[in-house]
Every structure is written in structure tokens, then in C-alpha cells.
Design an enzyme around this catalytic site. Structure first.
Site, PDB file in Angstrom:
ATOM      1  N   GLY A 192       0.761  -1.122   0.066  1.00  0.00           N
ATOM      2  CA  GLY A 192       0.023  -0.124  -0.013  1.00  0.00           C
ATOM      3  C   GLY A 192       0.949   1.216  -0.027  1.00  0.00           C
ATOM      4  N   VAL A 193       0.454   2.392   0.563  1.00  0.00           N
ATOM      5  CA  VAL A 193       1.026   3.484   0.335  1.00  0.00           C
ATOM      6  C   VAL A 193       2.341   3.477   1.131  1.00  0.00           C
ATOM      7  CG1 VAL A 193       0.474   5.991   0.349  1.00  0.00           C
ATOM      8  CG2 VAL A 193      -1.391   4.543   0.298  1.00  0.00           C
ATOM      9  N   GLY A 281      -2.173  -1.377   6.779  1.00  0.00           N
ATOM     10  CA  GLY A 281      -3.156  -0.565   7.060  1.00  0.00           C
ATOM     11  C   GLY A 281      -3.218  -0.174   8.692  1.00  0.00           C
ATOM     12  N   ASP A 322      -8.713  10.069  11.251  1.00  0.00           N
ATOM     13  CA  ASP A 322      -8.505   8.790  11.181  1.00  0.00           C
ATOM     14  C   ASP A 322      -9.341   8.056  12.086  1.00  0.00           C
ATOM     15  OD1 ASP A 322      -6.663   9.479   9.374  1.00  0.00           O
ATOM     16  OD2 ASP A 322      -5.067   8.411  10.420  1.00  0.00           O
ATOM     17  N   HIS A 454       4.246  27.531 -20.619  1.00  0.00           N
ATOM     18  CA  HIS A 454       4.837  26.694 -21.378  1.00  0.00           C
ATOM     19  C   HIS A 454       6.552  27.050 -20.874  1.00  0.00           C
ATOM     20  CE1 HIS A 454       6.701  24.306 -24.590  1.00  0.00           C
ATOM     21  NE2 HIS A 454       7.669  25.365 -24.799  1.00  0.00           N
TER      22      HIS A 454
HETATM   23  P1  FAD Z   1      -3.545  11.826  13.956  1.00  0.00           P
HETATM   24  O1  FAD Z   1      -2.462  12.360  13.106  1.00  0.00           O
HETATM   25  O2  FAD Z   1      -3.134  10.223  14.412  1.00  0.00           O
HETATM   26  O3  FAD Z   1      -3.234  12.433  15.534  1.00  0.00           O
HETATM   27  C1  FAD Z   1      -4.152  12.384  16.569  1.00  0.00           C
HETATM   28  C2  FAD Z   1      -3.206  12.841  17.717  1.00  0.00           C
HETATM   29  O4  FAD Z   1      -4.284  12.608  18.884  1.00  0.00           O
HETATM   30  C3  FAD Z   1      -2.101  12.262  18.301  1.00  0.00           C
HETATM   31  O5  FAD Z   1      -0.878  13.342  18.519  1.00  0.00           O
HETATM   32  C4  FAD Z   1      -2.332  11.524  19.346  1.00  0.00           C
HETATM   33  O6  FAD Z   1      -0.909  11.252  20.296  1.00  0.00           O
HETATM   34  C5  FAD Z   1      -3.385  12.425  19.940  1.00  0.00           C
HETATM   35  N1  FAD Z   1      -4.164  11.413  20.862  1.00  0.00           N
HETATM   36  C6  FAD Z   1      -4.730  10.007  20.822  1.00  0.00           C
HETATM   37  N2  FAD Z   1      -5.494   9.908  21.787  1.00  0.00           N
HETATM   38  C7  FAD Z   1      -5.325  10.921  22.816  1.00  0.00           C
HETATM   39  C8  FAD Z   1      -6.002  11.264  24.033  1.00  0.00           C
HETATM   40  N3  FAD Z   1      -6.667  10.242  24.523  1.00  0.00           N
HETATM   41  N4  FAD Z   1      -5.652  12.520  24.633  1.00  0.00           N
HETATM   42  C9  FAD Z   1      -4.674  13.202  24.066  1.00  0.00           C
HETATM   43  N5  FAD Z   1      -4.100  13.116  22.886  1.00  0.00           N
HETATM   44  C10 FAD Z   1      -4.777  11.805  22.222  1.00  0.00           C
HETATM   45  N6  FAD Z   1      -1.607  11.432   4.838  1.00  0.00           N
HETATM   46  C11 FAD Z   1      -1.674  12.306   3.905  1.00  0.00           C
HETATM   47  O7  FAD Z   1      -2.620  12.873   3.566  1.00  0.00           O
HETATM   48  N7  FAD Z   1      -0.402  12.690   3.094  1.00  0.00           N
HETATM   49  C12 FAD Z   1       0.751  11.745   3.462  1.00  0.00           C
HETATM   50  O8  FAD Z   1       1.609  11.995   2.639  1.00  0.00           O
HETATM   51  C13 FAD Z   1       0.691  10.866   4.535  1.00  0.00           C
HETATM   52  N8  FAD Z   1       1.731  10.154   4.634  1.00  0.00           N
HETATM   53  C14 FAD Z   1       1.595   9.298   5.664  1.00  0.00           C
HETATM   54  C15 FAD Z   1       2.867   8.560   6.072  1.00  0.00           C
HETATM   55  C16 FAD Z   1       2.718   7.810   6.944  1.00  0.00           C
HETATM   56  C17 FAD Z   1       4.067   6.850   7.200  1.00  0.00           C
HETATM   57  C18 FAD Z   1       1.563   7.460   8.001  1.00  0.00           C
HETATM   58  C19 FAD Z   1       1.628   6.511   8.936  1.00  0.00           C
HETATM   59  C20 FAD Z   1       0.520   8.084   7.487  1.00  0.00           C
HETATM   60  C21 FAD Z   1       0.553   9.159   6.389  1.00  0.00           C
HETATM   61  N9  FAD Z   1      -0.494   9.770   6.205  1.00  0.00           N
HETATM   62  C22 FAD Z   1      -0.572  10.601   5.304  1.00  0.00           C
HETATM   63  C23 FAD Z   1      -1.810   9.775   6.967  1.00  0.00           C
HETATM   64  C24 FAD Z   1      -2.106  10.872   7.936  1.00  0.00           C
HETATM   65  O9  FAD Z   1      -0.723  10.871   8.631  1.00  0.00           O
HETATM   66  C25 FAD Z   1      -3.275  10.692   8.782  1.00  0.00           C
HETATM   67  O10 FAD Z   1      -4.446  10.376   8.005  1.00  0.00           O
HETATM   68  C26 FAD Z   1      -3.231  12.026   9.729  1.00  0.00           C
HETATM   69  O11 FAD Z   1      -2.259  11.952  10.835  1.00  0.00           O
HETATM   70  C27 FAD Z   1      -4.701  11.977  10.533  1.00  0.00           C
HETATM   71  O12 FAD Z   1      -4.991  12.942  11.234  1.00  0.00           O
HETATM   72  P2  FAD Z   1      -5.714  12.865  12.853  1.00  0.00           P
HETATM   73  O13 FAD Z   1      -5.593  14.193  13.231  1.00  0.00           O
HETATM   74  O14 FAD Z   1      -7.030  12.100  12.822  1.00  0.00           O
HETATM   75  O15 FAD Z   1      -4.912  11.914  13.428  1.00  0.00           O
HETATM   76  P1  NAI Z   2      -2.616   0.615   2.840  1.00  0.00           P
HETATM   77  O1  NAI Z   2      -4.095   0.360   3.144  1.00  0.00           O
HETATM   78  O2  NAI Z   2      -2.407   1.899   2.009  1.00  0.00           O
HETATM   79  O3  NAI Z   2      -1.989  -0.619   2.289  1.00  0.00           O
HETATM   80  C1  NAI Z   2      -2.089  -1.776   2.777  1.00  0.00           C
HETATM   81  C2  NAI Z   2      -1.716  -3.053   2.076  1.00  0.00           C
HETATM   82  O4  NAI Z   2      -1.487  -4.152   2.778  1.00  0.00           O
HETATM   83  C3  NAI Z   2      -2.868  -3.410   0.972  1.00  0.00           C
HETATM   84  O5  NAI Z   2      -2.249  -3.492  -0.193  1.00  0.00           O
HETATM   85  C4  NAI Z   2      -3.575  -4.577   1.688  1.00  0.00           C
HETATM   86  O6  NAI Z   2      -3.969  -5.581   0.571  1.00  0.00           O
HETATM   87  C5  NAI Z   2      -2.292  -5.236   2.387  1.00  0.00           C
HETATM   88  N1  NAI Z   2      -2.341  -6.120   3.447  1.00  0.00           N
HETATM   89  C6  NAI Z   2      -3.181  -6.288   4.223  1.00  0.00           C
HETATM   90  N2  NAI Z   2      -3.151  -7.316   5.190  1.00  0.00           N
HETATM   91  C7  NAI Z   2      -2.239  -7.987   4.439  1.00  0.00           C
HETATM   92  C8  NAI Z   2      -1.596  -9.267   5.190  1.00  0.00           C
HETATM   93  N3  NAI Z   2      -1.935 -10.012   5.999  1.00  0.00           N
HETATM   94  N4  NAI Z   2      -0.557  -9.974   4.064  1.00  0.00           N
HETATM   95  C9  NAI Z   2      -0.192  -9.414   3.071  1.00  0.00           C
HETATM   96  N5  NAI Z   2      -0.900  -7.971   2.529  1.00  0.00           N
HETATM   97  C10 NAI Z   2      -1.651  -7.386   3.519  1.00  0.00           C
HETATM   98  O7  NAI Z   2      -2.082   0.671   4.274  1.00  0.00           O
HETATM   99  P2  NAI Z   2      -0.776   1.340   4.785  1.00  0.00           P
HETATM  100  O8  NAI Z   2       0.258   1.285   3.744  1.00  0.00           O
HETATM  101  O9  NAI Z   2      -0.302   0.672   5.860  1.00  0.00           O
HETATM  102  O10 NAI Z   2      -0.915   2.900   5.089  1.00  0.00           O
HETATM  103  C11 NAI Z   2      -2.106   3.190   6.114  1.00  0.00           C
HETATM  104  C12 NAI Z   2      -2.886   4.503   5.608  1.00  0.00           C
HETATM  105  O11 NAI Z   2      -1.956   5.633   5.889  1.00  0.00           O
HETATM  106  C13 NAI Z   2      -2.937   4.549   3.986  1.00  0.00           C
HETATM  107  O12 NAI Z   2      -4.189   3.828   3.655  1.00  0.00           O
HETATM  108  C14 NAI Z   2      -3.179   6.121   3.979  1.00  0.00           C
HETATM  109  O13 NAI Z   2      -4.676   6.456   4.239  1.00  0.00           O
HETATM  110  C15 NAI Z   2      -2.095   6.641   5.011  1.00  0.00           C
HETATM  111  N6  NAI Z   2      -0.842   7.057   4.312  1.00  0.00           N
HETATM  112  C16 NAI Z   2      -1.125   7.979   3.319  1.00  0.00           C
HETATM  113  C17 NAI Z   2      -0.096   8.400   2.712  1.00  0.00           C
HETATM  114  C18 NAI Z   2      -0.068   9.577   1.603  1.00  0.00           C
HETATM  115  O14 NAI Z   2      -1.074   9.887   1.425  1.00  0.00           O
HETATM  116  N7  NAI Z   2       0.775   9.496   0.894  1.00  0.00           N
HETATM  117  C19 NAI Z   2       1.123   7.821   2.976  1.00  0.00           C
HETATM  118  C20 NAI Z   2       1.317   6.798   3.695  1.00  0.00           C
HETATM  119  C21 NAI Z   2       0.383   6.469   4.539  1.00  0.00           C
END
Ligand code: FAD
Ligand code: NAI
Length: 475
Positions: A192-193, A281, A322, A454
Site C-alpha cells: 500500500g501507500v 493498514g 482517522d 510553457h
Molecule cells: P493523528 O495525526 O493520528 O493525530 C491524533 C493525535 O491525537 C496524536 O497526536 C495522538 O497522540 C493524540 N491522541 C490520541 N488519543 C489521545 C488522547 N486520549 N488524549 C490526548 N491526545 C490523544 N496522509 C496524507 O494525507 N499525506 C501523506 O503524505 C501521508 N503520509 C503518511 C505517512 C505515514 C508513514 C503514515 C503512517 C501516515 C501518513 N498519512 C498521510 C496519513 C496521516 O498521517 C493521517 O491521515 C493523519 O495524521 C490523521 O490525522 P488525525 O488528526 O485524524 O490523527
Molecule cells: P494501505 O491500506 O495503503 O495498504 C495496506 C496493504 O497491505 C494493502 O495493499 C493490503 O492488501 C495489504 N495487506 C493487508 N493485510 C495483509 C496481509 N496480512 N498480508 C499481506 N498484505 C496485506 O495501508 P498502509 O500502507 O499501512 O497505510 C495506511 C494508511 O496511511 C493509508 O491507507 C493512507 O490512508 C495513509 N497514508 C497515506 C500516505 C499518502 O497519502 N501519501 C502515505 C502513507 C500512509
């Protein structure tokens, strides 16, 4: 003695901190609680996105892309460098600095907008007259009362059943962003991503990367033609992706990790790696929130149940990002945060779920908005398609990056744009034009008639629009 606020936001990720700022802008008294702690014990607002997600991953993608360019492409420009080396500690240190700048930026924004920030874990304690009481457990314990509450507690990485993350050899995104050295062999479960982005970082730096994916199709949610083009590019780069596998026993030891799996042909296989990233995921996070105290409804996945307006089952309690249904994207969380703040102020906040862009920051980048060709077929919609390859775009040639294309899908009868799918250089930036166009219900002819600078990559979008009407000028 409790502190009273119009709004208490729990979580300062992109959903929560943006909701807090917008609510304060609209004249409400706002508290925002966040538990994230930096390595010195101080607050680190910004959530997953800032600390272990969007921002640090893009910092490492940038560093590793520079490294790859210096190694493989500078010579084409006549630049000689001698042996190019990578100091991983410096790269990771730079990433940490970028993260800290963003943490500090949010603390500054809270001050500027008069949002009261509380560093600690927030949990519901009870419903009170005209609101909800929330306990904060942190460096200083506090009791807050909010007339309205926004839950924005985000998500956590999903582990394989029975395989805990040790963040040393079996890594979630947290560990994958903090490796001290380039592993010789890196395994990734899930294409995935995260798997593709983090796999790309470490492959560019020299790791031999194998990605094991459970599904038989590569990037099933992406337009098929785009997924095919991207797969071709990843294969060429040496990112090994095995589809249709079934993961068996995962054994972590001091030296590395061994993954037993069945391949697509049903044959037993074993993958031995130094490090394993599990990116299969994410799951909604309500740890420590104590939703039971007030009867906040969660679904079977642990997500807070909300309607289209982000209202929960409790009056005055909202949830965004999320921790609720929908794509787990920072910009989706932000849009919901703004909309909820505006609704709390009696305005008509709005999120258009049909025009949320997706970007995968690999090389080539993949970006899309709207429906894919396979979705349109499934929905029985009659459409016209036009694409334009970057190979025929002057700016892409000058950049030395001609992989991929822009593809536009428009309604066969009305010409309204229904989807735009890009694989290629700076797709992440190019997609914005398509989002604007779709928000304004533009037709492909509208884009075709607009003057694009362009030479620019955006000319490929104009040409894709022309291609819908079979009249490209440069291809
Ligand atoms: P979060 O960012 O998870 O924030 C929740 C916050 O709440 C955290 O600081 C946590 O500590 C706090 N919290 C939780 N429970 C409590 C509590 N009870 N009391 C106080 N604080 C609490 N999305 C994109 O759009 N573009 C990207 O390029 C992208 N790259 C990503 C790369 C990776 C490796 C990962 C893991 C995710 C990526 N995402 C990306 C997804 C993105 O990070 C999330 O969709 C986004 O952070 C969600 O925002 P949120 O505010 O819902 O939650
Ligand atoms: P994902 O949902 O993007 O990908 C998970 C992948 O794992 C899928 O292809 C699924 O089929 C596979 N999978 C699930 N269970 C499996 C198993 N047991 N064995 C083998 N394959 C399996 O989830 P990912 O990469 O963990 O990212 C989580 C989320 O974070 C994304 O869905 C996205 O919402 C967010 N994210 C967004 C980014 C961006 O916007 N550029 C970058 C990174 C994360």
C-alpha cells in the site's frame, strides 16, 4: 477546580489542531489536548502526520531522491561527484529537525489563535450540565469541561496477528522512519501507500527490498492503467513486489526476521531479511479516551461512529480524521476539522468526499482525484478518456523525467470531468488543478481552453483534456 471551554479538542493531529484553530477564529474559547511527547518529554503536537507520518516520510523521500539523483543522474548533466555516500544519521537528524519545526509551528499557531494547549492524555469522565468533563493526565493533571467536544485521536499501525512491533527488527512506520543504517535486506508486508513510500526510501539508499502483498492486484484502488505504469517503473528500479501471497509465521530474532509465506502459485517460500516493515493498514485509536464513561458509540473496528456531518451519537460531541470512517489522509482530517468548527459556530461547514485527492509520493509519483476507469465501468457511467504522456512534454524532457502520463475521464454526454489520474513527475502538485476543476464542475473542454504556462508539466493536463476530444496538439 475545572477549567471551562466552549470547545475541548482531544488530539492535535491535522484533524484536531486545525479544528481548534478554526473554532478559536470563530470566537469560541478552545482547549486542545495532545499526548504526543518528544524525546525530551516535551509536547510534540501534530499527531501521526507530523511525528511519524506525512512530514518525516517526505523528508526521507527527499533525501533519498537527492542521493539517487547524485548517484544515477548527475552525470547526464555533466556533473561529476566522485563516490557519493550517505550518512544515515545526518539524514535522520535532518528529518527530526523538520518534524520539530512543524511541532513548534503548531505551538506558535495555538498561541497566535489563543487556543489553550494541554500536554497529556485526555479521557472522558462524565457528562455534566451543558457539556462533558474531561480529565487530562500529563505533566500537570487538569480537569476541563467543554460545552462541545471534538474527538480527533487518530490511528495506529495495524500489526499482523501475533506479531508485535519491536521497532528494532519488526517495524511499523515509526521504526521505518528511524533506522540507524541502511539494511542490506529489507522486507515489507503490504504494497500500500506506506510500503511503497518507505520501500522506495530504503531501496534508493541501497537496500534490497522485497514487498509481499496479500492481494493479487497491485494498487487495486488506483486506476488500472496508472497502477500498471507504476508497477513497470518500480520493477525497473529493482523494487521486488510479490502479489497474491499468504503470510505465515514471522519469526524475529536478534539478527533479523524470517517470514514464511505461500506464493501466488501456492508454493511455500521463506524470506530472510535484516528488517521487516509491516504496513498493512491502520486502525482507529481510542486508547485512553474512555468512551464508555459517556456512552460514545464505536463500531466493530473501534472507529467512532459519525454521520456525514461528523456528529457522534452524543449531542455536542463530534469526531474527525482517522478515528472515523473514510480515507485516512491528513487533508481529509483537516477538512473535517474546519467543517466541524464551522458547524459548532452555527455555520454550514462542508466536505466534498468526491474530490479528496490521493497522492503516493514514490518516483514516479501517483496522484488521482475522482473515479477510476474501472469504477466508472462498474457504475455503468458512459465516459470519454484522454491521456497524454510526459514523454511528449518539453518540461518533463528538460527535467529528465518522462515516465508516466496524465489521464482525464469525462462524462460522455456532458463532458464534466469525472476523474483525473496522474503517474509521473510532480503528480502531487499537478493534481491540484484537477481538484479545482472538479470542484467547479469543469468540463474537459474548460481545461483544454485554459492557457497553461510553457514549458510546464501542467501542459500535460491540458493536453490530456484535449485528448478527451481526440485533438492533442503535441502528440
Ligand atoms: P493523528 O495525526 O493520528 O493525530 C491524533 C493525535 O491525537 C496524536 O497526536 C495522538 O497522540 C493524540 N491522541 C490520541 N488519543 C489521545 C488522547 N486520549 N488524549 C490526548 N491526545 C490523544 N496522509 C496524507 O494525507 N499525506 C501523506 O503524505 C501521508 N503520509 C503518511 C505517512 C505515514 C508513514 C503514515 C503512517 C501516515 C501518513 N498519512 C498521510 C496519513 C496521516 O498521517 C493521517 O491521515 C493523519 O495524521 C490523521 O490525522 P488525525 O488528526 O485524524 O490523527
Ligand atoms: P494501505 O491500506 O495503503 O495498504 C495496506 C496493504 O497491505 C494493502 O495493499 C493490503 O492488501 C495489504 N495487506 C493487508 N493485510 C495483509 C496481509 N496480512 N498480508 C499481506 N498484505 C496485506 O495501508 P498502509 O500502507 O499501512 O497505510 C495506511 C494508511 O496511511 C493509508 O491507507 C493512507 O490512508 C495513509 N497514508 C497515506 C500516505 C499518502 O497519502 N501519501 C502515505 C502513507 C500512509
Amino acid at each position: 477546580m475545572s477549567k471551562q471551554f466552549d470547545v475541548v479538542v482531544i488530539g492535535a493531529g491535522p484533524g484536531g489542531y486545525i479544528a481548534a484553530i478554526r473554532a478559536a477564529q470563530l470566537g469560541m474559547s478552545v482547549a486542545c489536548i495532545d499526548a504526543w511527547t518528544d524525546d525530551k518529554g516535551g509536547p510534540a503536537p501534530g499527531g501521526t502526520c507530523t511525528n511519524v507520518g506525512c512530514i518525516p516520510s517526505k523528508a526521507l523521500l527527499q533525501s533519498s531522491e537527492h542521493f539517487e539523483h547524485a548517484n544515477k543522474h548527475f552525470a547526464e548533466h555533466g556533473i561529476s561527484t566522485g563516490k557519493v555516500t550517505m550518512d544515515v544519521a545526518t539524514m535522520v537528524g535532518r528529518k527530526d529537525t523538520v518534524v520539530k519545526q512543524n511541532n513548534d509551528g503548531i505551538l506558535y499557531l495555538f498561541k497566535k489563535n489563543k487556543v489553550s494547549f494541554f500536554h497529556g492524555r485526555g479521557s472522558f469522565s462524565k457528562a455534566v450540565e451543558g457539556g462533558y468533563e474531561i480529565q487530562v493526565k500529563g505533566a500537570k493533571d487538569e480537569t476541563l469541561v467543554g460545552k462541545q467536544v471534538v474527538v480527533a485521536t487518530g490511528s495506529n499501525a495495524r500489526a499482523l496477528p501475533g506479531v508485535d512491533f519491536d521497532e528494532i527488527n519488526i517495524l511499523s512506520n515509526d521504526g521505518a522512519l528511524a533506522l540507524g543504517a541502511v539494511p542490506k535486506k529489507l522486507g515489507v508486508i503490504g504494497s500500500g501507500v506506506i510500503g511503497l513510500e518507505m520501500g522506495s526510501v530504503w531501496r534508493r539508499l541501497g537496500a534490497q527490498v522485497t514487498v509481499l502483498e496479500g492481494l493479487p492486484t497491485f494498487l487495486g484502488a488506483v486506476d488500472e492503467q496508472v497502477a500498471k505504469e507504476a508497477k513497470k517503473a518500480f520493477d525497473k528500479q529493482g523494487l521486488k513486489i510479490e502479489l497474491g501471497v499468504k503470510i505465515g509465521e514471522v519469526k524475529g530474532g536478534k539478527k533479523g526476521v524470517s517470514v514464511a509465506y505461500t506464493d501466488a502459485k501456492g508454493e511455500a517460500q521463506k524470506l530472510d531479511v535484516d528488517k521487516l516493515i509491516v504496513s498493512i493498514g491502520r486502525v482507529p485509536n481510542t486508547i485512553g479516551l474512555n468512551p464508555e464513561a459517556v456512552g460514545l458509540q464505536l463500531d466493530e473496528r473501534g472507529a467512532v461512529v459519525v454521520n456525514d456531518l461528523c456528529q457522534t451519537n452524543l449531542p455536542g460531541v463530534w469526531a474527525v480524521g482517522d478515528v472515523v470512517r473514510g480515507p485516512m489522509l491528513a487533508h481529509k482530517a483537516e477538512e473535517e476539522g474546519v467543517a466541524v468548527a464551522e458547524r459548532m459556530a452555527g455555520q454550514h461547514g462542508h466536505v466534498n468526499f468526491n474530490t479528496i485527492p490521493w497522492v503516493i509520493y514514490t518516483s514516479p509519483e501517483i496522484a488521482w482525484v475522482g473515479r477510476t476507469e474501472q469504477q466508472l465501468k462498474q457504475d455503468g457511467v458512459k465516459y470519454k478518456a484522454g491521456s497524454f504522456p510526459f514523454m511528449a512534454n518539453g518540461r518533463a524532457r528538460a527535467l529528465g523525467d518522462t515516465t508516466g502520463f496524465v489521464k482525464m475521464l469525462a462524462d460522455a454526454a456532458t463532458d464534466e470531468i469525472l476523474g483525473v489520474h496522474i503517474v509521473g513527475p510532480l503528480a502531487s502538485e499537478l493534481i491540484a488543478e484537477a481538484v479545482v476543476a472538479m470542484e467547479f464542475k469543469a468540463s474537459s473542454e474548460d481545461i483544454a481552453r485554459i492557457c497553461h504556462a510553457h514549458p510546464s508539466l501542467s501542459e500535460a493536463t491540458k493536453e490530456a483534456a484535449l485528448a478527451v476530444d481526440k485533438r492533442t496538439l503535441n502528440f
